[in-house]
Design a protein around this motif. Structure first.
Motif, PDB file in Angstrom:
ATOM      1  N   PRO A  94       0.723  -1.278   0.071  1.00 25.87           N
ATOM      2  CA  PRO A  94       0.003  -0.205   0.004  1.00 25.87           C
ATOM      3  C   PRO A  94       0.859   1.245  -0.040  1.00 25.87           C
ATOM      4  CG  PRO A  94       0.179  -0.894   2.100  1.00 25.87           C
ATOM      5  CD  PRO A  94       0.917  -1.766   1.194  1.00 25.87           C
ATOM      6  N   TYR A  95       1.703   1.300  -1.089  1.00 26.99           N
ATOM      7  CA  TYR A  95       2.509   2.461  -1.090  1.00 26.99           C
ATOM      8  C   TYR A  95       1.618   3.957  -0.910  1.00 26.99           C
ATOM      9  CZ  TYR A  95       1.847   3.057  -6.150  1.00 26.99           C
ATOM     10  OH  TYR A  95       1.458   3.305  -7.624  1.00 26.99           O
ATOM     11  N   LEU A  96       0.511   4.030  -1.575  1.00 25.99           N
ATOM     12  CA  LEU A  96      -0.204   5.092  -1.534  1.00 25.99           C
ATOM     13  C   LEU A  96      -0.496   5.839  -0.395  1.00 25.99           C
ATOM     14  CD1 LEU A  96      -2.280   4.596  -4.790  1.00 25.99           C
ATOM     15  CD2 LEU A  96      -0.470   5.991  -4.593  1.00 25.99           C
ATOM     16  N   GLU A  97      -0.654   4.762   0.535  1.00 26.42           N
ATOM     17  CA  GLU A  97      -0.955   5.093   1.861  1.00 26.42           C
ATOM     18  C   GLU A  97       0.306   5.762   2.395  1.00 26.42           C
ATOM     19  OE1 GLU A  97      -3.541   4.857   4.133  1.00 26.42           O
ATOM     20  OE2 GLU A  97      -4.849   4.261   2.220  1.00 26.42           O
ATOM     21  N   LEU A  98       1.300   5.196   2.334  1.00 24.93           N
ATOM     22  CA  LEU A  98       2.756   5.675   2.899  1.00 24.93           C
ATOM     23  C   LEU A  98       2.804   6.962   2.195  1.00 24.93           C
ATOM     24  CD1 LEU A  98       5.312   5.584   4.277  1.00 24.93           C
ATOM     25  CD2 LEU A  98       6.266   4.072   2.627  1.00 24.93           C
ATOM     26  N   LEU A  99       2.666   7.207   0.890  1.00 26.52           N
ATOM     27  CA  LEU A  99       2.925   8.598   0.244  1.00 26.52           C
ATOM     28  C   LEU A  99       1.944   9.540   0.770  1.00 26.52           C
ATOM     29  CD1 LEU A  99       4.332   9.952  -2.187  1.00 26.52           C
ATOM     30  CD2 LEU A  99       2.531   9.401  -3.558  1.00 26.52           C
ATOM     31  N   ARG A 100       0.749   9.335   0.932  1.00 26.84           N
ATOM     32  CA  ARG A 100      -0.159  10.101   1.694  1.00 26.84           C
ATOM     33  C   ARG A 100       0.067  10.631   3.041  1.00 26.84           C
ATOM     34  NH1 ARG A 100      -4.462   7.058   1.443  1.00 26.84           N
ATOM     35  NH2 ARG A 100      -4.786   7.541  -0.772  1.00 26.84           N
ATOM     36  N   ALA A 101       0.685   9.813   3.885  1.00 28.69           N
ATOM     37  CA  ALA A 101       1.092   9.903   5.028  1.00 28.69           C
ATOM     38  C   ALA A 101       2.299  10.876   5.102  1.00 28.69           C
ATOM     39  CB  ALA A 101       1.590   8.842   5.878  1.00 28.69           C
ATOM     40  N   VAL A 102       3.149  10.675   4.204  1.00 31.90           N
ATOM     41  CA  VAL A 102       4.406  11.596   4.156  1.00 31.90           C
ATOM     42  C   VAL A 102       4.056  12.980   3.753  1.00 31.90           C
ATOM     43  CG1 VAL A 102       6.678  11.854   2.942  1.00 31.90           C
ATOM     44  CG2 VAL A 102       6.104   9.583   3.767  1.00 31.90           C
ATOM     45  N   ARG A 103       3.197  12.949   2.674  1.00 34.17           N
ATOM     46  CA  ARG A 103       2.749  14.389   2.331  1.00 34.17           C
ATOM     47  C   ARG A 103       1.992  15.339   3.336  1.00 34.17           C
ATOM     48  NH1 ARG A 103      -2.268  16.099   0.768  1.00 34.17           N
ATOM     49  NH2 ARG A 103      -3.098  14.097   0.887  1.00 34.17           N
ATOM     50  N   ARG A 104       1.119  14.543   4.169  1.00 31.51           N
ATOM     51  CA  ARG A 104       0.457  15.283   5.166  1.00 31.51           C
ATOM     52  C   ARG A 104       1.629  15.684   6.355  1.00 31.51           C
ATOM     53  NH1 ARG A 104      -5.129  11.381   5.577  1.00 31.51           N
ATOM     54  NH2 ARG A 104      -5.911  12.319   3.738  1.00 31.51           N
ATOM     55  N   LEU A 105       2.662  14.795   6.715  1.00 36.08           N
ATOM     56  CA  LEU A 105       3.450  15.203   7.640  1.00 36.08           C
ATOM     57  C   LEU A 105       4.209  16.015   7.385  1.00 36.08           C
ATOM     58  CD1 LEU A 105       4.397  11.461   8.792  1.00 36.08           C
ATOM     59  CD2 LEU A 105       3.218  13.099  10.132  1.00 36.08           C
ATOM     60  N   ALA A 106       4.586  16.140   5.986  1.00 34.95           N
ATOM     61  CA  ALA A 106       5.593  17.463   5.575  1.00 34.95           C
ATOM     62  C   ALA A 106       4.873  18.722   5.574  1.00 34.95           C
ATOM     63  CB  ALA A 106       6.126  16.848   4.213  1.00 34.95           C
ATOM     64  N   GLU A 107       3.540  18.446   5.246  1.00 38.31           N
ATOM     65  CA  GLU A 107       2.670  19.856   5.361  1.00 38.31           C
ATOM     66  C   GLU A 107       2.586  20.361   6.485  1.00 38.31           C
ATOM     67  OE1 GLU A 107      -0.105  18.757   1.427  1.00 38.31           O
ATOM     68  OE2 GLU A 107      -0.801  18.515   3.454  1.00 38.31           O
ATOM     69  N   ARG A 108       2.550  19.588   7.495  1.00 42.09           N
ATOM     70  CA  ARG A 108       2.489  19.960   8.986  1.00 42.09           C
ATOM     71  C   ARG A 108       3.707  20.322   9.580  1.00 42.09           C
ATOM     72  NH1 ARG A 108      -2.167  15.102   9.942  1.00 42.09           N
ATOM     73  NH2 ARG A 108      -3.900  16.069   8.626  1.00 42.09           N
ATOM     74  N   GLY A 109       4.791  19.805   9.160  1.00 41.49           N
ATOM     75  CA  GLY A 109       6.026  20.100   9.602  1.00 41.49           C
ATOM     76  C   GLY A 109       6.441  19.043  10.877  1.00 41.49           C
ATOM     77  N   HIS A 110       5.694  17.968  10.777  1.00 43.21           N
ATOM     78  CA  HIS A 110       5.844  16.876  11.869  1.00 43.21           C
ATOM     79  C   HIS A 110       6.979  15.838  11.104  1.00 43.21           C
ATOM     80  CE1 HIS A 110       1.443  17.127  13.134  1.00 43.21           C
ATOM     81  NE2 HIS A 110       2.132  18.420  13.598  1.00 43.21           N
ATOM     82  N   GLY A 111       8.091  15.762  12.033  1.00 43.23           N
ATOM     83  CA  GLY A 111       9.382  15.102  11.427  1.00 43.23           C
ATOM     84  C   GLY A 111       8.931  13.569  11.449  1.00 43.23           C
ATOM     85  N   ALA A 112       9.588  12.833  10.761  1.00 45.13           N
ATOM     86  CA  ALA A 112       9.507  11.260  10.311  1.00 45.13           C
ATOM     87  C   ALA A 112      10.442  10.717  10.130  1.00 45.13           C
ATOM     88  CB  ALA A 112       7.905  10.907   9.365  1.00 45.13           C
ATOM     89  N   LEU A 113      10.552   9.219  10.406  1.00 46.08           N
ATOM     90  CA  LEU A 113      11.664   8.507   9.921  1.00 46.08           C
ATOM     91  C   LEU A 113      11.255   7.114   9.861  1.00 46.08           C
ATOM     92  CD1 LEU A 113      15.018   8.175   9.827  1.00 46.08           C
ATOM     93  CD2 LEU A 113      14.973   7.663  12.110  1.00 46.08           C
ATOM     94  N   ILE A 114      11.029   6.643   8.588  1.00 44.84           N
ATOM     95  CA  ILE A 114      10.318   5.473   8.140  1.00 44.84           C
ATOM     96  C   ILE A 114      11.257   4.496   7.340  1.00 44.84           C
ATOM     97  CG2 ILE A 114       8.457   4.482   7.042  1.00 44.84           C
ATOM     98  CD1 ILE A 114       6.971   7.197   7.132  1.00 44.84           C
TER      99      ILE A 114
END
Length: 232
Positions: A94-114
């Motif tokens: 489900p790479y689109l779910e991952l892509l959607r999460a990364v987009r929203r995290l980047a827009e909100r300025g929430h750091g992530a490491l996956i």
């Protein structure tokens, strides 16, 4: 050769293949490769008449067998449990779910490491966090990396399209990079494994990918989508 001999060979091959599939998700897979090299050297030593080397390797094999049972007791127990319940059905990546999460995290300025696990098992790093074995969804990832939650500072490990663990500790790279701890952790994990590691900057909202000890420049969503699609 009779049909019974052929059936015997086929069943043994299926057994070995099944065992390999079960071990492939654990740190024991690297040990199996080492054992195969050890057995090959032992066989060649006996074939060439190297008696001293054969004696040393034979005694080492006897002692090593007991040591392996002790060291890999958790893996052996897990192997027997998986044999009992059978192989789970693999889900579509489900790479689109991952892509959607990364987009929203980047827009909100929430750091992530996956980290996306490939051939190198990441079970040792998963053990440093909380094992989830959960279905991958954008909402789950957004929740895990929401600032202030207990697991948001650690890394998330994905295995076969599922969230294996969260809040994991990755090794920090020793390279001189003018970036934060998350980027150093992404680089560090990519240096010791073949994992694909996605990192979202908390300060800049940029998205980068670490692979093979190298960190990409900031990527747009289309470039990231192409990279993730190739993992399918």
């Amino acid at each position: 050769m009779t049909w019974r001999d052929g059936l015997d060979i086929l069943l043994v091959a299926l057994l070995l293949y099944s065992l390999w599939r079960l071990l492939a998700d654990t740190r024991a897979v690297n040990l199996v490769r080492g054992l195969l090299v050890f057995l090959l050297v032992w066989f060649l030593a006996g074939l060439l008449g190297l008696r001293t080397l054969s004696w040393i390797l034979g005694n080492a094999a006897t002692l090593g067998a007991f040591a392996l049972v002790v060291v890999f007791q958790p893996e052996l127990r897990g192997l027997l449990e998986r044999l009992g319940r059978g192989q789970p059905r693999q889900e579509r990546w489900p790479y689109l779910e991952l892509l959607r999460a990364v987009r929203r995290l980047a827009e909100r300025g929430h750091g992530a490491l996956i980290a996306l696990e490939r051939r190198t098992p990441l079970g040792d790093f998963a053990a440093t966090g909380e094992v989830l074995e959960a279905r991958l969804s954008s909402r789950l990832l957004e929740t895990l990396f929401f600032p202030g939650t207990p697991l948001h500072d650690g890394g998330v490990i994905l295995r076969e399209g599922r969230v294996l663990a969260a809040g994991c500790v990755f090794p920090l790279s020793e390279k001189e990079v003018d970036l934060g701890t998350r980027h150093r952790a992404a680089l560090g994990l990519s240096e010791v494994s073949d994992a694909l590691v996605i990192v979202v900057s908390e300060e800049r909202g940029t998205v980068r990918v670490a692979e093979g000890g190298r960190l990409s420049p900031p990527l747009d969503l289309e470039a990231l989508r192409q990279i993730l699609k190739e993992e399918e």
